[in-house]
Design an enzyme around this catalytic site. Structure first.
Site, PDB file in Angstrom:
ATOM      1  N   SER A   1       0.202  -1.015   5.898  1.00  0.00           N
ATOM      2  CA  SER A   1      -0.987  -1.176   5.067  1.00  0.00           C
ATOM      3  C   SER A   1      -0.647  -1.491   3.615  1.00  0.00           C
ATOM      4  O   SER A   1      -0.133  -2.559   3.312  1.00  0.00           O
ATOM      5  CB  SER A   1      -1.851   0.094   5.183  1.00  0.00           C
ATOM      6  OG  SER A   1      -3.133  -0.115   4.659  1.00  0.00           O
TER       7      SER A   1
ATOM      8  N   ASP B   1       6.158 -13.326  -1.260  1.00  0.00           N
ATOM      9  CA  ASP B   1       5.545 -14.644  -1.427  1.00  0.00           C
ATOM     10  C   ASP B   1       5.761 -15.203  -2.829  1.00  0.00           C
ATOM     11  O   ASP B   1       5.927 -16.414  -3.006  1.00  0.00           O
ATOM     12  CB  ASP B   1       4.043 -14.577  -1.124  1.00  0.00           C
ATOM     13  CG  ASP B   1       3.756 -14.577   0.371  1.00  0.00           C
ATOM     14  OD1 ASP B   1       4.725 -14.557   1.160  1.00  0.00           O
ATOM     15  OD2 ASP B   1       2.568 -14.590   0.747  1.00  0.00           O
TER      16      ASP B   1
ATOM     17  N   LYS C   1      -0.131  -3.072   9.953  1.00  0.00           N
ATOM     18  CA  LYS C   1      -1.527  -2.658   9.768  1.00  0.00           C
ATOM     19  C   LYS C   1      -2.122  -3.468   8.625  1.00  0.00           C
ATOM     20  O   LYS C   1      -1.998  -3.117   7.455  1.00  0.00           O
ATOM     21  CB  LYS C   1      -1.645  -1.171   9.473  1.00  0.00           C
ATOM     22  CG  LYS C   1      -3.097  -0.721   9.351  1.00  0.00           C
ATOM     23  CD  LYS C   1      -3.201   0.711   8.892  1.00  0.00           C
ATOM     24  CE  LYS C   1      -4.665   1.091   8.693  1.00  0.00           C
ATOM     25  NZ  LYS C   1      -5.304   0.301   7.613  1.00  0.00           N
TER      26      LYS C   1
END
Length: 459
Positions: free
Chosen positions: A298, A309, A323
């Site tokens: 999460s 990224d 998750k």
């Protein structure tokens, strides 16, 4: 029955159910009235079943409990993370995310059906009174703890600041029980731990994301900077189950100068949002490594995905849990709470975390603390440890980008259940920490990488 009459009957049924369940369905009544005829017929069937149960069941039925059970069953059929929280459970969730509570300051568990101290928290009433790991709490006040659940014991130990609570404990070597009276105080919940691995190479671990995580992280980083120039930083998100979304965004924002950190997309427009980085006055030039593993989920996956990224960190470790769904907490009129999955997370590049997770830049398998003896007839695949991930959970949702991952409807093997925590003394914990660090291949790889980058940067 005419359609208008039938709708009136169903309206009365829905209103009755809302009143009986503490207005749990009232917040969505406008949606119910606008649904198809099948929904009306289903609600009518539910009302008939409830009525039959109340009239014919062998014992008298509490309608509120019956409806509450039906609500829980409905939410459990959606996905693993949607749930109905009773008022006490909802309060406990609020306490855990605020970063502090009032109590005596001990971690407890049930060991051999006996309430046992795992460890006292330093600087708390329990620590000052000399409670130790392994102490058995036999009584709280005049009540035996043998018949209490862990949650009930926690509720009795917590209370207003300045109030007293007396516990009766037994310690190995003591002939009799000893009564200790403690005065409750504010107990901080620390989610950030830090240390200096070597000169110039600090380490910060985020255990979970709570209300004070970002300020605690910044303070830890500032304190580490005082020890000397930082040549490289390791941020450990392993076994971090997640927590508050805003805290994960703020942690990532410390190292990202601009652009998207994370976005959410749901079925309705209100659930779509984009979180951007802000231009920070403090810009860190040192290289960053983030450690992840199968227990990173999460919010921790949001941080790892954003830094990956934006190429702000090298991610090292094992594939994360996966998750990538957003749970909205909806308070109910009766003090309960509804945790409902409303959207999916997406990394800055548009990757969905849900049921896939984050793939590290450098993949290093997690160490197995106690590997079972290998069967001579088993092949190598069978000897590899198995980890439970989001995609293995019953009724998990797909990632929304491709064909949904097939749901695993089978029960998980018993061998995948989490082992009970072992009680350790502070001395054994410190010794184990030193030994674990020397055997921690993921951490050692991160440290060696930072050293290599530092040497390469000089050249």
């Amino acid at each position: 029955m005419k359609s208008s009459t039938k709708r009136s009957v169903i309206k009365n049924i829905v209103v009755s159910l809302c009143l009986a369940s503490g207005s749990l369905l009232a917040w969505n009544y406008s949606t119910v009235t606008a649904t198809t005829q099948d929904t009306y017929e289903s609600l009518e069937s539910f009302s008939k079943v409830l009525n039959l149960v109340q009239e014919n069941y062998v014992e008298e039925v509490d309608s509120q409990k019956a409806i509450e059970g039906a609500i829980k069953g409905m939410l459990n059929s959606l996905d693993p993370h949607s749930s109905y929280m009773k008022p006490d459970d909802f309060k406990e969730l609020q306490v855990e995310t605020q970063g502090s509570f009032t109590g005596i300051g001990i971690e407890i568990t049930m060991k051999d059906n006996i309430l046992t101290v795992v460890s006292p928290i330093e600087g708390t009433p329990a620590f000052a009174k000399g409670l130790k790991a392994g102490d058995k709490i036999v009584k709280i006040g005049d009540e035996q703890t043998q018949d209490l659940s862990l949650m009930e014991a926690v509720k009795r130990l917590r209370g207003p600041k300045g109030s007293e609570v007396t516990i009766s404990i037994h310690r190995k070597g003591w002939p009799d029980l000893k009564e200790i009276t403690l005065i409750r105080d504010i107990i901080p919940i620390h989610s950030v731990k830090s240390k200096l691995l070597e000169p110039g190479y600090p380490y910060i671990r985020i255990i979970n994301f709570q209300a004070q995580t970002t300020p605690d992280f910044k303070k830890a980083l500032a304190d580490l900077e005082k020890t000397g120039k930082i040549k490289g930083l390791i941020v450990d998100l392993r076994n971090n189950p997640g927590g508050l979304l805003d805290q994960s965004v703020k942690i990532a924002d410390i190292f990202i100068d601009d652009g998207v950190i994370v976005s959410t997309k749901g079925r309705i427009k209100e659930q779509n949002s984009v979180f951007y980085a802000r231009d920070n006055s403090t810009k860190y030039k040192f290289p960053l490594v983030v450690l992840v593993n199968e227990g990173s989920a999460s919010a921790s996956e949001i941080v790892a995905g954003a830094l990956q990224d934006h190429k702000k960190a090298v991610i090292i470790g094992a594939q994360t849990f996966g998750k990538g769904s957003v749970q909205t907490i909806i308070p109910m009129d009766n003090g309960a709470g509804l945790r409902l999955t409303t959207a999916r997370y997406y990394t800055p590049s548009g990757r969905s975390i849900q049921a896939t997770g984050i793939t590290p830049d450098i993949v290093i398998a997690s160490a197995v603390s106690a590997a079972p003896e290998a069967d001579e007839k088993s092949d190598e695949q069978d000897k590899k440890p198995k980890y439970l991930r989001e995609k293995d959970l019953k009724h998990h949702i797909g990632n929304g980008l491709k064909k949904d991952v097939p749901q695993n409807e089978e029960e998980q093997p018993k061998s995948e259940k989490k082992p009970k925590p072992q009680v350790k003394t502070p001395e054994s914990k410190e010794k184990a920490e030193i030994e674990d660090m020397s055997k921690d291949q993921q951490l050692n790889t991160a440290l060696n990488l930072l050293k290599g980058l530092n040497v390469f940067g000089k050249k």
